[in-house]
Design an enzyme around this catalytic site. Structure first.
Site, PDB file in Angstrom:
ATOM      1  N   GLU A 264      -3.922  14.322   3.051  1.00 30.23           N
ATOM      2  CA  GLU A 264      -4.617  14.311   1.755  1.00 30.23           C
ATOM      3  C   GLU A 264      -5.963  15.020   1.851  1.00 30.23           C
ATOM      4  O   GLU A 264      -6.344  15.797   0.976  1.00 30.23           O
ATOM      5  CB  GLU A 264      -4.831  12.862   1.282  1.00 30.23           C
TER       6      GLU A 264
ATOM      7  N   HIS B 131      11.220  23.642  -9.255  1.00 34.74           N
ATOM      8  CA  HIS B 131      10.728  22.652 -10.238  1.00 34.74           C
ATOM      9  C   HIS B 131      10.743  21.241  -9.656  1.00 34.74           C
ATOM     10  O   HIS B 131      10.882  20.264 -10.407  1.00 34.74           O
ATOM     11  CB  HIS B 131      11.551  22.685 -11.528  1.00 34.74           C
TER      12      HIS B 131
ATOM     13  N   LYS C   6       1.386  -0.467   4.530  1.00 32.11           N
ATOM     14  CA  LYS C   6       0.965   0.894   4.206  1.00 32.11           C
ATOM     15  C   LYS C   6       0.743   1.785   5.423  1.00 32.11           C
ATOM     16  O   LYS C   6       0.201   1.374   6.435  1.00 32.11           O
ATOM     17  CB  LYS C   6      -0.339   0.850   3.401  1.00 32.11           C
TER      18      LYS C   6
ATOM     19  N   SER D 182      -3.844  -0.015   5.218  1.00 30.81           N
ATOM     20  CA  SER D 182      -4.620  -0.512   4.090  1.00 30.81           C
ATOM     21  C   SER D 182      -5.158  -1.875   4.484  1.00 30.81           C
ATOM     22  O   SER D 182      -4.511  -2.620   5.213  1.00 30.81           O
ATOM     23  CB  SER D 182      -3.711  -0.637   2.867  1.00 30.81           C
TER      24      SER D 182
END
Ligand code: ARG
Length: 455
Positions: free
Chosen positions: A286, A152, A279, A273
């Site tokens: 992804e 979980h 970043k 970024s």
């Protein structure tokens, strides 16, 4: 609707139905199939040896033209089969017309597709093997790296990082097996089925199968020209593999976040970024996570195309190709990028160790210890809850609680009770499939042996 001449309408319709822009990719297989067919026609005396010779040399010429990028592709000729046949006429004249004896584009395209997949599946399996190799090398250097295992997405029990990554090794191992299985059902020759009913010539189908390297010939001509199960199956295998990739990629995104801080991705696999200098975005992981979307789409597409199609061949089947090509073009680079990302990332063992020292992770072990001393499980459970509350309120880890305090909660704890550590928890799970170090060492050598086998 603007007025159009019938000529313009016909051209628009032709362009709509043409598949040459994408099925030209099958040219090598189409030519190989035609050469095998022509030679077989000569061997059973349906055409002369000389005709076959001319046809074969014309086809080899065409293969070279296509390779050299000088082939005159023509959209009006619809597809790869018509383009090649027309060009053959241009090169060898009348004799070209004999090639299509005892053959239809329906059994021809089914043959091309099977030949194509037979060559591509091993490339995918090789790419999976490389990815498994990356997982295995992480496992080998992290046998005693402990971290919380999650259920979980909550910390559950201590595990070894090697055990965690070997879980993905198993998933990808099943994917290899699934693709191999799909390959078996792809390895059947449809040629010799004609348009749908078979052909009125005494063709030697086994000879063609042998020449093209097929394991067997199809058993029913109607099925042979209308079956695309092998493509649906390939898309299903790819979907399951893409789903495994997606789970792994999601975890890489999560674990490389500062919230987890377990991994640091190599510069080659992060992007910056334009406005936030701090970043390090995990774009590649992804994208690997997202590619599953288009693979599932390709599976849905082929299933929907096939659903409700009456026997035998229908032009709908032409729509089987783009999704097939797209899946291959997506799977291989995704597997390659992920393998590279994995072997180059840095594992932050200290962060994992800090999280695994959490008291709650050892609660089950503590309860199991009391059970081993004869305490009923329910009672053991509530004793552990009390100890846990005590540990939390006094800000102590399980390792920091002294033996006397344990005895206050239950006399079943001995005077010199040492408590549990993540290491003792892990080493107690010493059975096949468990996270104890000897089991992981065995698992690693077993995985190595599996990788050593041919794909
Ligand atoms: N381009 C067609 C396909 O991909 C080849 C078979 C055409 N057969 C036909 N009867 N129109 O399916």
């Amino acid at each position: 609707m603007p007025k159009q001449s019938i000529r313009t309408r016909k051209n628009t319709a032709l362009a709509y139905s043409a598949s040459i822009s994408f099925d030209k990719r099958l040219y090598n297989h189409d030519i190989n199939g035609s050469i095998a067919h022509a030679n077989m026609l000569a061997s059973v005396n349906i055409i002369s040896k000389n005709d076959a010779k001319q046809i074969v040399s014309g086809l080899e010429n065409i293969r070279k033209e296509i390779k050299d990028n000088v082939f005159p592709w023509n959209t009006d000729l619809e597809d790869i089969h018509m383009n090649i046949e027309d060009r053959l006429h241009g090169i060898i004249g009348e004799t070209a017309g004999k090639l299509h004896t005892g053959r239809s584009r329906n059994d021809q395209i089914a043959t091309d597709l099977r030949l194509y997949l037979k060559t591509e599946i091993p490339f995918i399996n090789t790419a999976i093997r490389v990815l498994q190799q990356s997982l295995l090398s992480i496992a080998e250097s992290n046998i005693d790296t402990l971290l919380p295992g999650y259920t979980h997405l909550q910390r559950a029990q201590p595990i070894s990082l090697a055990h965690h990554y070997l879980a993905y090794f198993e998933m990808f191992d099943r994917d290899v097996a699934r693709y191999r299985d799909c390959l078996k059902r792809t390895d059947i020759l449809p040629l010799g089925s004609g348009a749908l009913a078979g052909v009125p010539y005494n063709l030697d189908r086994n000879l063609v199968a042998q020449t093209l390297g097929f394991a067997s010939v199809s058993k029913n001509s109607i099925d042979a020209v209308s079956d695309r199960d092998f493509i649906a199956e390939f898309q299903a295998c790819s979907s399951i593999c893409a789903l495994h990739i997606s789970r792994l990629a999601e975890e890489l995104v999560l674990w490389s976040s500062s919230e987890f801080g377990y991994l640091s991705l190599n510069d080659a696999y992060v992007t910056g970024s334009s406005i936030m200098p701090q970043k390090r975005n995990p774009d590649y992981a992804e994208l690997a996570r997202a590619k599953s979307g288009r693979i599932f789409g390709n599976l849905t597409s082929i299933l929907t195309i096939l659903k409700g199609l009456p026997l035998a061949y229908n032009r709908d089947l032409q729509e089987d190709k783009e999704g097939l090509f797209d899946t291959i073009d997506t799977m291989i680079p995704t597997l390659e990028v992920l393998a590279g990302l994995l072997v180059t990332m840095t594992i932050r063992k200290e962060q994992m160790r800090a999280n695994v020292a959490d008291f709650s992770l050892l609660a089950t072990d503590l309860a199991d210890y009391l059970v081993s001393k004869g305490v009923p499980f329910r009672e053991a459970h509530s004793i552990v809850v009390e100890i846990s509350e005590y540990a939390q309120s006094s800000n102590l880890t399980l390792e920091e609680i002294d033996p006397k305090t344990y005895q206050k909660f239950s006399t079943h704890f001995p005077e010199n009770y040492q408590g549990f550590t993540p290491e003792t928890s892990v080493s107690s799970r010493n059975l096949t499939g468990g996270t104890a170090i000897p089991q992981i060492k065995k698992a690693i050598s077993d995985c190595k042996a599996r990788l050593g086998k041919v794909t």
